[in-house]
Design a protein around this motif. Structure first.
Motif, PDB file in Angstrom:
ATOM      1  N   GLY A   1      10.912   4.066  60.404  1.00 53.87           N
ATOM      2  CA  GLY A   1      11.846   4.563  61.409  1.00 53.87           C
ATOM      3  C   GLY A   1      12.040   3.682  62.612  1.00 53.87           C
ATOM      4  O   GLY A   1      12.737   4.032  63.555  1.00 53.87           O
ATOM      5  N   TYR A   2      11.427   2.488  62.580  1.00 55.34           N
ATOM      6  CA  TYR A   2      11.526   1.575  63.721  1.00 55.34           C
ATOM      7  C   TYR A   2      12.923   0.962  63.803  1.00 55.34           C
ATOM      8  O   TYR A   2      13.494   0.553  62.788  1.00 55.34           O
ATOM      9  CB  TYR A   2      10.482   0.473  63.597  1.00 55.34           C
ATOM     10  CG  TYR A   2      10.570  -0.594  64.662  1.00 55.34           C
ATOM     11  CD1 TYR A   2      10.271  -0.309  65.983  1.00 55.34           C
ATOM     12  CD2 TYR A   2      10.928  -1.902  64.316  1.00 55.34           C
ATOM     13  CE1 TYR A   2      10.337  -1.295  66.965  1.00 55.34           C
ATOM     14  CE2 TYR A   2      10.994  -2.894  65.288  1.00 55.34           C
ATOM     15  CZ  TYR A   2      10.696  -2.585  66.598  1.00 55.34           C
ATOM     16  OH  TYR A   2      10.768  -3.562  67.564  1.00 55.34           O
TER      17      TYR A   2
ATOM     18  N   ASP B   1       6.137   2.073  64.512  1.00 54.97           N
ATOM     19  CA  ASP B   1       6.723   3.340  64.086  1.00 54.97           C
ATOM     20  C   ASP B   1       8.037   3.571  64.824  1.00 54.97           C
ATOM     21  O   ASP B   1       8.518   2.695  65.555  1.00 54.97           O
ATOM     22  CB  ASP B   1       5.752   4.505  64.283  1.00 54.97           C
ATOM     23  CG  ASP B   1       5.459   4.818  65.749  1.00 54.97           C
ATOM     24  OD1 ASP B   1       6.073   4.176  66.636  1.00 54.97           O
ATOM     25  OD2 ASP B   1       4.625   5.698  66.020  1.00 54.97           O
ATOM     26  N   TYR B   2       8.611   4.750  64.647  1.00 57.25           N
ATOM     27  CA  TYR B   2       9.921   5.061  65.225  1.00 57.25           C
ATOM     28  C   TYR B   2       9.904   5.061  66.757  1.00 57.25           C
ATOM     29  O   TYR B   2      10.947   4.916  67.397  1.00 57.25           O
ATOM     30  CB  TYR B   2      10.412   6.420  64.711  1.00 57.25           C
ATOM     31  CG  TYR B   2       9.593   7.594  65.196  1.00 57.25           C
ATOM     32  CD1 TYR B   2       9.958   8.322  66.322  1.00 57.25           C
ATOM     33  CD2 TYR B   2       8.427   7.966  64.522  1.00 57.25           C
ATOM     34  CE1 TYR B   2       9.198   9.390  66.775  1.00 57.25           C
ATOM     35  CE2 TYR B   2       7.656   9.033  64.963  1.00 57.25           C
ATOM     36  CZ  TYR B   2       8.057   9.745  66.090  1.00 57.25           C
ATOM     37  OH  TYR B   2       7.281  10.797  66.533  1.00 57.25           O
ATOM     38  N   ARG B   3       8.711   5.188  67.352  1.00 56.74           N
ATOM     39  CA  ARG B   3       8.601   5.171  68.813  1.00 56.74           C
ATOM     40  C   ARG B   3       8.438   3.768  69.369  1.00 56.74           C
ATOM     41  O   ARG B   3       8.461   3.568  70.581  1.00 56.74           O
ATOM     42  CB  ARG B   3       7.399   6.020  69.250  1.00 56.74           C
ATOM     43  CG  ARG B   3       7.481   7.485  68.879  1.00 56.74           C
ATOM     44  CD  ARG B   3       6.138   8.167  69.016  1.00 56.74           C
ATOM     45  NE  ARG B   3       5.148   7.575  68.116  1.00 56.74           N
ATOM     46  CZ  ARG B   3       3.929   8.052  67.914  1.00 56.74           C
ATOM     47  NH1 ARG B   3       3.541   9.136  68.572  1.00 56.74           N
ATOM     48  NH2 ARG B   3       3.091   7.461  67.085  1.00 56.74           N
TER      49      ARG B   3
ATOM     50  N   SER C   1       8.131  -1.607  59.012  1.00 60.17           N
ATOM     51  CA  SER C   1       8.403  -0.884  60.259  1.00 60.17           C
ATOM     52  C   SER C   1       9.721  -0.117  60.169  1.00 60.17           C
ATOM     53  O   SER C   1       9.805   1.044  60.585  1.00 60.17           O
ATOM     54  CB  SER C   1       8.456  -1.859  61.441  1.00 60.17           C
ATOM     55  OG  SER C   1       7.225  -2.522  61.614  1.00 60.17           O
ATOM     56  N   LYS C   2      10.742  -0.752  59.641  1.00 64.19           N
ATOM     57  CA  LYS C   2      12.039  -0.094  59.502  1.00 64.19           C
ATOM     58  C   LYS C   2      11.940   1.111  58.566  1.00 64.19           C
ATOM     59  O   LYS C   2      12.597   2.130  58.780  1.00 64.19           O
ATOM     60  CB  LYS C   2      13.082  -1.084  58.990  1.00 64.19           C
ATOM     61  CG  LYS C   2      13.477  -2.125  60.029  1.00 64.19           C
ATOM     62  CD  LYS C   2      14.504  -3.108  59.478  1.00 64.19           C
ATOM     63  CE  LYS C   2      14.938  -4.096  60.551  1.00 64.19           C
ATOM     64  NZ  LYS C   2      15.891  -5.113  60.017  1.00 64.19           N
TER      65      LYS C   2
END
Length: 254
Positions: free
Chosen positions: A251-252, A209-211, A247-248
């Protein structure tokens, strides 16, 4: 009756949350009481409980807004929906391009839960299905998901795991699992090489995820005679590529 009062209290609490949720600047105690038709003293008691639990937040202007706890609770469901929506076409893509069954899974304790699946039309009978829970330690999806955790966290997650030996290849204990998970972290993908079922292989890669946390994993699986030794490199690289694209979308950033 007590049950009626309990239900009424819940309804009032939900009325208050709904009233506050649509007001960007929040509402004062008096405004909330008027909107939901409650005496100020009753509204105050309910608001105090909701605020204590984090479902409402009181600003410096003494206005109440939706609290972080409510946002956190709802976001878990939204993230799950977003993940499925984002990943669904990629699940189909893996099956179409590789000729292998594809799964999308998330971790629940020491088990993997399949949330998406695309089958290959063939004579090979696959018994997995959406909603099925699978042992993480002998699943490529599970190994990817467990790679998100430290040694101490992994030990805690696997505390009650019995490490059932389904085949001669099945991981037998926590020490062997640590070795395997370290390998997964280094290479970026995981494999179930006849660890749950003789004749069946599965290659998975983690979704971030983005984190930068691993929130899911995607895999390609099939009979050993289809997912042969000379295809492992091709399939692992492709599944990693697809996992990165998902994943992108979540927000990764690499």
């Amino acid at each position: 009756m007590p049950d009626d009062k309990s239900v009424q209290s819940i309804e009032r609490a939900l009325d208050i949350i709904e009233a506050v949720a649509v007001e960007q600047e929040g509402l004062s105690l008096t405004e909330i009481a008027v909107k939901v038709g409650l005496h100020k003293s009753t509204a105050h008691r309910i608001i105090a409980t909701l605020t204590k639990r984090g479902y409402l937040d009181k600003s410096n202007e003494n206005n109440y807004r939706v609290g972080l706890k409510l946002i956190e609770a709802v976001s878990c469901y939204i993230n799950s929906l977003e993940l499925q929506t984002e990943a669904r076409p990629y699940v189909a893509q893996i099956t179409a391009n590789l000729g292998l069954t594809s799964h999308l899974g998330v971790l629940d304790g020491d088990k993997v839960v399949y949330i998406e699946k695309m089958d290959v039309v063939s004579s090979v009978k696959m018994y997995s299905q959406i909603g099925l829970r699978m042992h993480a330690y002998c699943s490529s999806l599970g190994k990817c998901l467990l790679a998100n955790y430290s040694k101490e966290q992994l030990d805690a997650i696997m505390t009650d795991c019995g490490f059932i030996k389904f085949t001669a290849n099945t991981i037998a204990d926590i020490d062997a699992l640590h070795v395997e998970i370290n390998k997964v972290r280094k290479q970026g993908w995981a494999m179930d090489d006849e660890e749950y079922e003789i004749g069946h292989r599965c290659i998975g890669a983690p979704i971030y995820d983005y984190r930068g946390d691993i929130i899911a994993a995607i895999s390609a699986s099939g009979d050993k005679h289809v997912l042969t030794d000379d295809r492992i490199e091709e399939v692992s690289q492709y599944v990693m590529k697809v996992a990165l694209e998902i994943s992108k979308g979540m927000g990764y950033v690499e």
